[in-house]
Design a protein around this motif. Structure first.
Motif, short mmCIF file in Angstrom:
data_model
loop_
_atom_site.label_atom_id
_atom_site.label_comp_id
_atom_site.label_asym_id
_atom_site.label_seq_id
_atom_site.Cartn_x
_atom_site.Cartn_y
_atom_site.Cartn_z
N PRO A 24 -3.79 13.43 -3.44
CA PRO A 24 -2.69 12.50 -3.25
C PRO A 24 -1.35 13.18 -3.00
O PRO A 24 -0.46 12.58 -2.41
CB PRO A 24 -2.67 11.69 -4.54
CG PRO A 24 -3.35 12.54 -5.55
CD PRO A 24 -4.35 13.37 -4.79
N TRP A 42 -11.93 2.89 1.25
CA TRP A 42 -10.52 3.08 0.92
C TRP A 42 -9.86 1.78 0.50
O TRP A 42 -10.11 0.72 1.05
CB TRP A 42 -9.77 3.67 2.12
CG TRP A 42 -10.24 5.05 2.41
CD1 TRP A 42 -11.27 5.40 3.22
CD2 TRP A 42 -9.73 6.25 1.85
NE1 TRP A 42 -11.43 6.76 3.21
CE2 TRP A 42 -10.49 7.31 2.38
CE3 TRP A 42 -8.69 6.54 0.97
CZ2 TRP A 42 -10.26 8.63 2.04
CZ3 TRP A 42 -8.45 7.86 0.65
CH2 TRP A 42 -9.23 8.89 1.18
N ASP A 43 -8.96 1.89 -0.49
CA ASP A 43 -8.16 0.78 -0.97
C ASP A 43 -6.76 1.33 -1.26
O ASP A 43 -6.55 2.54 -1.24
CB ASP A 43 -8.78 0.18 -2.23
CG ASP A 43 -8.33 -1.23 -2.52
OD1 ASP A 43 -7.51 -1.77 -1.74
OD2 ASP A 43 -8.79 -1.80 -3.51
N TRP A 44 -5.84 0.45 -1.54
CA TRP A 44 -4.47 0.87 -1.84
C TRP A 44 -4.28 0.96 -3.34
O TRP A 44 -4.76 0.12 -4.09
CB TRP A 44 -3.47 -0.11 -1.24
CG TRP A 44 -3.50 -0.08 0.25
CD1 TRP A 44 -4.23 -0.89 1.07
CD2 TRP A 44 -2.80 0.82 1.09
NE1 TRP A 44 -4.03 -0.54 2.38
CE2 TRP A 44 -3.15 0.50 2.43
CE3 TRP A 44 -1.92 1.87 0.87
CZ2 TRP A 44 -2.63 1.19 3.53
CZ3 TRP A 44 -1.41 2.55 1.96
CH2 TRP A 44 -1.76 2.21 3.27
N GLN A 45 -3.55 1.99 -3.79
CA GLN A 45 -3.25 2.18 -5.20
C GLN A 45 -1.75 2.42 -5.35
O GLN A 45 -1.16 3.19 -4.60
CB GLN A 45 -4.03 3.36 -5.76
CG GLN A 45 -3.76 3.61 -7.22
CD GLN A 45 -4.69 4.66 -7.79
OE1 GLN A 45 -5.79 4.87 -7.31
NE2 GLN A 45 -4.23 5.33 -8.83
N GLU A 46 -1.16 1.78 -6.34
CA GLU A 46 0.27 1.96 -6.59
C GLU A 46 0.49 3.20 -7.45
O GLU A 46 -0.18 3.39 -8.46
CB GLU A 46 0.84 0.74 -7.29
CG GLU A 46 2.34 0.75 -7.35
CD GLU A 46 2.90 -0.57 -7.85
OE1 GLU A 46 2.96 -0.75 -9.07
OE2 GLU A 46 3.27 -1.39 -7.00
N VAL A 47 1.42 4.04 -7.01
CA VAL A 47 1.77 5.27 -7.73
C VAL A 47 3.29 5.38 -7.83
O VAL A 47 4.02 4.71 -7.11
CB VAL A 47 1.22 6.53 -7.01
CG1 VAL A 47 -0.29 6.53 -6.98
CG2 VAL A 47 1.79 6.66 -5.62
N LYS A 57 8.07 2.99 -7.00
CA LYS A 57 6.64 2.73 -6.87
C LYS A 57 6.29 2.57 -5.40
O LYS A 57 7.04 1.96 -4.65
CB LYS A 57 6.25 1.49 -7.66
CG LYS A 57 6.34 1.72 -9.14
CD LYS A 57 5.84 0.56 -9.93
CE LYS A 57 5.95 0.91 -11.41
NZ LYS A 57 5.39 -0.13 -12.25
N LYS A 59 2.65 2.34 -2.61
CA LYS A 59 1.20 2.26 -2.48
C LYS A 59 0.72 3.33 -1.51
O LYS A 59 1.32 3.54 -0.46
CB LYS A 59 0.79 0.88 -1.99
CG LYS A 59 0.94 -0.17 -3.05
CD LYS A 59 0.31 -1.47 -2.64
CE LYS A 59 0.41 -2.43 -3.80
NZ LYS A 59 -0.36 -3.64 -3.57
N TYR A 62 -6.48 5.22 -1.45
CA TYR A 62 -7.26 5.88 -2.49
C TYR A 62 -8.74 5.58 -2.25
O TYR A 62 -9.09 4.43 -2.00
CB TYR A 62 -6.84 5.38 -3.87
CG TYR A 62 -7.66 5.95 -4.99
CD1 TYR A 62 -7.48 7.27 -5.39
CD2 TYR A 62 -8.61 5.19 -5.64
CE1 TYR A 62 -8.22 7.81 -6.42
CE2 TYR A 62 -9.37 5.73 -6.67
CZ TYR A 62 -9.17 7.03 -7.06
OH TYR A 62 -9.92 7.57 -8.07
N LYS A 64 -11.51 4.45 -3.42
CA LYS A 64 -11.96 3.72 -4.61
C LYS A 64 -13.47 3.45 -4.62
O LYS A 64 -14.09 3.47 -5.67
CB LYS A 64 -11.20 2.40 -4.68
CG LYS A 64 -11.48 1.59 -5.91
CD LYS A 64 -10.61 0.36 -5.92
CE LYS A 64 -10.89 -0.48 -7.15
NZ LYS A 64 -10.06 -1.68 -7.16
#
Length: 92
Positions: A24, A42-47, A57, A59, A62, A64
């Protein structure tokens, strides 16, 4: 040009079941991998991201659902930053 510094617990996400290595810290967050994946890996992840000392924050993609991965190589080929690789040096 903005410098993005990602703050993560782990630098590289990988486990025995996973087929991909995702870093990442290299990810630019554009989501080309999400667009080209036909298997819903793949999906979106908030970081949390630090930009010039400000924490916001954001997205990012990721991997997943790696159990759906067929090792087609679309995500590896399209990633402009090299954040995605095959776990065992797989070929596509």
């Amino acid at each position: 040009m903005q410098l993005l510094v990602f703050q993560f617990q782990k630098e590289v996400f990988i486990s025995m079941q996973e087929k991909l290595i995702f870093n990442p810290k290299k990810c630019g967050g554009a989501g080309e991998c999400v667009e080209v994946c036909h298997n819903n890996v793949w999906d979106w992840q908030e970081v949390e991201v630090s930009i010039f000392g400000l924490t916001v924050k954001k997205k990012i993609p990721y991997p997943k659902n790696q159990e759906n991965c067929t090792l087609c190589g679309n995500c590896v080929r399209i990633c402009p930053t090299g954040a995605v690789k095959f776990k065992n040096g797989g070929k596509y």
